[in-house]
Design a protein around this motif. Structure first.
Motif, PDB file in Angstrom:
ATOM      1  N   SER A 122       0.823  -1.207   0.000  1.00 24.21           N
ATOM      2  CA  SER A 122       0.000   0.000   0.000  1.00 24.21           C
ATOM      3  C   SER A 122       0.857   1.255   0.000  1.00 24.21           C
ATOM      4  CB  SER A 122      -0.935   0.012   1.212  1.00 24.21           C
ATOM      5  OG  SER A 122      -0.185   0.040   2.418  1.00 24.21           O
ATOM      6  N   VAL A 123       0.289   2.305  -0.570  1.00 22.92           N
ATOM      7  CA  VAL A 123       0.921   3.620  -0.618  1.00 22.92           C
ATOM      8  C   VAL A 123      -0.103   4.653  -0.181  1.00 22.92           C
ATOM      9  CG1 VAL A 123       1.875   5.421  -2.119  1.00 22.92           C
ATOM     10  CG2 VAL A 123       2.562   3.039  -2.443  1.00 22.92           C
ATOM     11  N   ALA A 124       0.285   5.536   0.713  1.00 25.53           N
ATOM     12  CA  ALA A 124      -0.585   6.631   1.130  1.00 25.53           C
ATOM     13  C   ALA A 124      -0.420   7.793   0.155  1.00 25.53           C
ATOM     14  CB  ALA A 124      -0.242   7.081   2.546  1.00 25.53           C
ATOM     15  N   VAL A 125      -1.534   8.270  -0.372  1.00 26.94           N
ATOM     16  CA  VAL A 125      -1.530   9.410  -1.289  1.00 26.94           C
ATOM     17  C   VAL A 125      -2.279  10.544  -0.599  1.00 26.94           C
ATOM     18  CG1 VAL A 125      -2.160  10.256  -3.570  1.00 26.94           C
ATOM     19  CG2 VAL A 125      -1.525   7.857  -3.270  1.00 26.94           C
TER      20      VAL A 125
ATOM     21  N   ALA B  43       5.906   9.803 -11.193  1.00 32.99           N
ATOM     22  CA  ALA B  43       5.039   8.785 -11.779  1.00 32.99           C
ATOM     23  C   ALA B  43       4.811   7.673 -10.764  1.00 32.99           C
ATOM     24  CB  ALA B  43       5.675   8.202 -13.053  1.00 32.99           C
ATOM     25  N   PRO B  44       3.701   6.948 -10.883  1.00 27.39           N
ATOM     26  CA  PRO B  44       3.450   5.834  -9.953  1.00 27.39           C
ATOM     27  C   PRO B  44       4.570   4.804  -9.941  1.00 27.39           C
ATOM     28  CG  PRO B  44       1.478   6.325 -11.254  1.00 27.39           C
ATOM     29  CD  PRO B  44       2.594   7.129 -11.842  1.00 27.39           C
ATOM     30  N   GLU B  45       5.176   4.556 -11.106  1.00 25.79           N
ATOM     31  CA  GLU B  45       6.248   3.569 -11.169  1.00 25.79           C
ATOM     32  C   GLU B  45       7.424   3.965 -10.272  1.00 25.79           C
ATOM     33  OE1 GLU B  45       4.039   3.715 -15.075  1.00 25.79           O
ATOM     34  OE2 GLU B  45       4.908   5.162 -13.684  1.00 25.79           O
ATOM     35  N   GLU B  46       7.704   5.252 -10.206  1.00 24.12           N
ATOM     36  CA  GLU B  46       8.810   5.714  -9.368  1.00 24.12           C
ATOM     37  C   GLU B  46       8.490   5.540  -7.888  1.00 24.12           C
ATOM     38  OE1 GLU B  46      10.279   9.112 -12.586  1.00 24.12           O
ATOM     39  OE2 GLU B  46       9.547   9.713 -10.612  1.00 24.12           O
ATOM     40  N   MET B  47       7.218   5.721  -7.526  1.00 21.36           N
ATOM     41  CA  MET B  47       6.818   5.525  -6.132  1.00 21.36           C
ATOM     42  C   MET B  47       6.917   4.050  -5.763  1.00 21.36           C
ATOM     43  SD  MET B  47       5.974   7.139  -3.472  1.00 21.36           S
ATOM     44  CE  MET B  47       5.632   6.558  -1.807  1.00 21.36           C
ATOM     45  N   ILE B  48       6.512   3.179  -6.678  1.00 18.60           N
ATOM     46  CA  ILE B  48       6.590   1.740  -6.424  1.00 18.60           C
ATOM     47  C   ILE B  48       8.042   1.306  -6.281  1.00 18.60           C
ATOM     48  CG2 ILE B  48       6.164  -0.531  -7.436  1.00 18.60           C
ATOM     49  CD1 ILE B  48       3.617   0.651  -8.669  1.00 18.60           C
ATOM     50  N   GLU B  49       8.925   1.880  -7.091  1.00 18.71           N
ATOM     51  CA  GLU B  49      10.354   1.563  -6.963  1.00 18.71           C
ATOM     52  C   GLU B  49      10.867   1.942  -5.578  1.00 18.71           C
ATOM     53  OE1 GLU B  49      14.294   3.632  -8.604  1.00 18.71           O
ATOM     54  OE2 GLU B  49      13.185   2.594 -10.200  1.00 18.71           O
ATOM     55  N   LEU B  50      10.338   3.053  -5.030  1.00 15.97           N
ATOM     56  CA  LEU B  50      10.789   3.525  -3.724  1.00 15.97           C
ATOM     57  C   LEU B  50      10.347   2.595  -2.602  1.00 15.97           C
ATOM     58  CD1 LEU B  50      12.173   5.867  -2.155  1.00 15.97           C
ATOM     59  CD2 LEU B  50       9.915   6.941  -1.998  1.00 15.97           C
TER      60      LEU B  50
ATOM     61  N   VAL C 157      -4.237   1.960  -2.488  1.00 15.29           N
ATOM     62  CA  VAL C 157      -4.128   3.390  -2.195  1.00 15.29           C
ATOM     63  C   VAL C 157      -4.788   3.660  -0.851  1.00 15.29           C
ATOM     64  CG1 VAL C 157      -4.849   5.704  -2.878  1.00 15.29           C
ATOM     65  CG2 VAL C 157      -4.020   4.096  -4.598  1.00 15.29           C
ATOM     66  N   VAL C 158      -4.045   4.262   0.078  1.00 13.66           N
ATOM     67  CA  VAL C 158      -4.561   4.658   1.384  1.00 13.66           C
ATOM     68  C   VAL C 158      -4.634   6.182   1.415  1.00 13.66           C
ATOM     69  CG1 VAL C 158      -4.210   4.577   3.879  1.00 13.66           C
ATOM     70  CG2 VAL C 158      -3.492   2.649   2.455  1.00 13.66           C
ATOM     71  N   SER C 159      -5.789   6.723   1.781  1.00 11.36           N
ATOM     72  CA  SER C 159      -5.923   8.171   1.868  1.00 11.36           C
ATOM     73  C   SER C 159      -7.025   8.497   2.865  1.00 11.36           C
ATOM     74  CB  SER C 159      -6.213   8.773   0.481  1.00 11.36           C
ATOM     75  OG  SER C 159      -5.983  10.172   0.492  1.00 11.36           O
ATOM     76  N   GLY C 160      -7.395   9.782   2.928  1.00 14.43           N
ATOM     77  CA  GLY C 160      -8.306  10.231   3.975  1.00 14.43           C
ATOM     78  C   GLY C 160      -9.731  10.506   3.558  1.00 14.43           C
TER      79      GLY C 160
ATOM     80  N   GLY D 155      -3.369   7.237  -8.330  1.00 11.70           N
ATOM     81  CA  GLY D 155      -4.315   6.249  -7.832  1.00 11.70           C
ATOM     82  C   GLY D 155      -4.533   5.130  -8.830  1.00 11.70           C
ATOM     83  N   ALA D 156      -4.766   5.503 -10.095  1.00  9.09           N
ATOM     84  CA  ALA D 156      -4.994   4.496 -11.138  1.00  9.09           C
ATOM     85  C   ALA D 156      -3.729   3.693 -11.412  1.00  9.09           C
ATOM     86  CB  ALA D 156      -5.480   5.179 -12.410  1.00  9.09           C
ATOM     87  N   GLY D 157      -2.585   4.374 -11.473  1.00  6.38           N
ATOM     88  CA  GLY D 157      -1.331   3.683 -11.769  1.00  6.38           C
ATOM     89  C   GLY D 157      -0.932   2.701 -10.682  1.00  6.38           C
ATOM     90  N   LEU D 158      -1.119   3.092  -9.426  1.00  8.25           N
ATOM     91  CA  LEU D 158      -0.808   2.176  -8.327  1.00  8.25           C
ATOM     92  C   LEU D 158      -1.759   0.982  -8.341  1.00  8.25           C
ATOM     93  CD1 LEU D 158      -0.197   4.844  -5.547  1.00  8.25           C
ATOM     94  CD2 LEU D 158       1.528   3.282  -6.456  1.00  8.25           C
ATOM     95  N   GLY D 159      -3.051   1.272  -8.578  1.00  2.45           N
ATOM     96  CA  GLY D 159      -4.034   0.200  -8.606  1.00  2.45           C
ATOM     97  C   GLY D 159      -3.778  -0.795  -9.722  1.00  2.45           C
TER      98      GLY D 159
END
Length: 393
Positions: free
Chosen positions: A138-141, A304-311, A169-172, A159-163
């Motif tokens: 999961s990633v918080a956006v 980009a979502p890909e960069e967040m996933i790499e992190l 996607v975790v958010s408020g 949101g779409a790219g992570l999904g």
């Protein structure tokens, strides 16, 4: 009173994130903690711990203040206990379709233990998804409620790219970036988690009633507030720690210098979670907080979502592809042919010998390359010699 009923009671007694109540529960257990509050008498050892840890000075007139403060807290808890009805809360929650999870349950996310004394006593969940399983990847956006079109577009893309890559996607669930991130995630089949600052039976903001219904059907609503509880400014800030703790990392999309999203970023840092920020226009106040995080080296710049996933992903297994420009037809030419092409004049035709000198190759090489370049539409031969075609590939 069972452990489960005691924890339901604690949700009524103390505000979310109350570290003093958290230490009391950690020291004596939920049932004993409620018992001490019912008796209006805390264990002397606990009182000594509170006084020693909250004393402002080693000695002097300030020493009595921590004890008085603890007494006021106990009085507040006791007053709330008089109207608390755990069995009713549990029945109303389950009747409304929600379920209660507590530490030790299969669905309880163990990463919440990182919160220490501020760990939620229990969580109300309403939705089809399994919270613990969803938060494993999961990633918080998070970001501004008053998001610009740029911010909502980027949030929806993340949101779409992570999904699409099976990251939750975790958010408020708020306006702006939160809502856009949830909607982007709902476009696919991956669960999304909305952590609320109110009861799961309260739609806040009310305009997100349909969004919350969609989250319940594909993801899950999460709250540490009892049923019927309405949001307050403090609850919004405190719930941010849960958003940060549930996820593997947090990405901030549009945040002003005093944005609440930066509060989530602080929690992510304190919890040793990955933190990233998306840059925006340097003239936008809505991105000033993101730029500060990046400039201070607190957050990693991602676009980009890909960069967040790499992190946040597995080392070596979730690498993002390096961005490249478009591949042009001339990129397929061999080095000598490309040098001949670069030496061609655009207007006035010249002979092969002149081209050979400018390209730094021999005449035979130029003659062998010109035929292929002409056939490919790069050059043409006129009355005065060879030149580039007006619209060469």
């Amino acid at each position: 009173m069972s452990d489960r009923l005691a924890r339901v009671t604690l949700l009524r007694l103390a505000e979310p994130g109350d570290t003093v109540m958290g230490r009391l529960v950690a020291s004596y257990g939920p049932e004993a903690a409620v018992g001490q509050i019912r008796e209006r008498a805390l264990d002397p050892e606990f009182t000594r711990w509170f006084v020693s840890s909250h004393r402002r000075s080693p000695a002097g007139s300030q020493d009595g203040q921590p004890a008085a403060r603890l007494a006021r807290m106990l009085a507040s808890w006791s007053a709330r206990l008089e109207t608390a009805d755990a069995a009713r809360d549990l029945a109303e929650g389950e009747w409304g379709g929600a379920r209660l999870v507590i530490p030790g349950d299969p669905e309880w996310p163990t990463q919440l233990d990182d919160l220490g004394d501020s760990r939620p006593h229990a969580l109300w969940l309403h939705g089809e998804a399994d919270l613990r399983f969803s938060c494993l990847r999961s990633v918080a956006v998070v970001g501004s409620r008053a998001a610009t079109p740029y911010g909502t577009h980027i949030a929806a893309e993340f949101g779409a790219g992570l999904g699409e890559r099976n990251w939750c996607v975790v958010s408020g669930g708020a306006y702006g970036v939160d809502g856009a991130a949830h909607r982007g995630a709902l476009a696919g089949e991956t669960a999304t988690v909305a952590v609320l600052a109110c009861g799961t039976d309260v739609a806040y903001p009310s305009a997100h009633h349909q969004l919350f219904a969609a989250v319940r059907s594909q993801g899950v609503l999460v709250s540490e507030c009892p049923m019927g509880a309405h949001p307050t400014r403090l609850r919004f800030l405190v719930r941010n720690r849960v958003i940060a703790a549930l996820s593997r990392g947090t990405v901030v999309i549009e945040a002003a210098v005093r944005s609440g999203a930066l509060n989530t970023a602080k929690h992510a840092i304190a919890l040793n979670r990955h933190l990233a920020a998306v840059p925006g226009p340097v003239t936008s106040e809505n991105s000033a907080g993101c730029h500060r995080l990046i400039r201070q080296g607190t957050a990693t710049c991602v676009t980009a979502p890909e960069e967040m996933i790499e992190l946040v992903g597995a080392m070596g297994a979730d690498l993002a592809a390096e961005p490249r420009g478009p591949v042009l037809p001339r990129d397929q030419l061999d080095p000598e042919t490309r040098r001949v092409l670069e030496a061609m004049p655009a207007r006035i035709g010249v002979g092969p010998a002149t081209i050979a000198v400018d390209a730094g190759v021999d005449l035979e090489t130029v003659l062998s390359c010109l035929g292929g370049l002409a056939a490919a539409g790069y050059v043409e031969r006129g009355s005065r010699g060879w030149r580039l075609r007006p619209e060469h590939p």
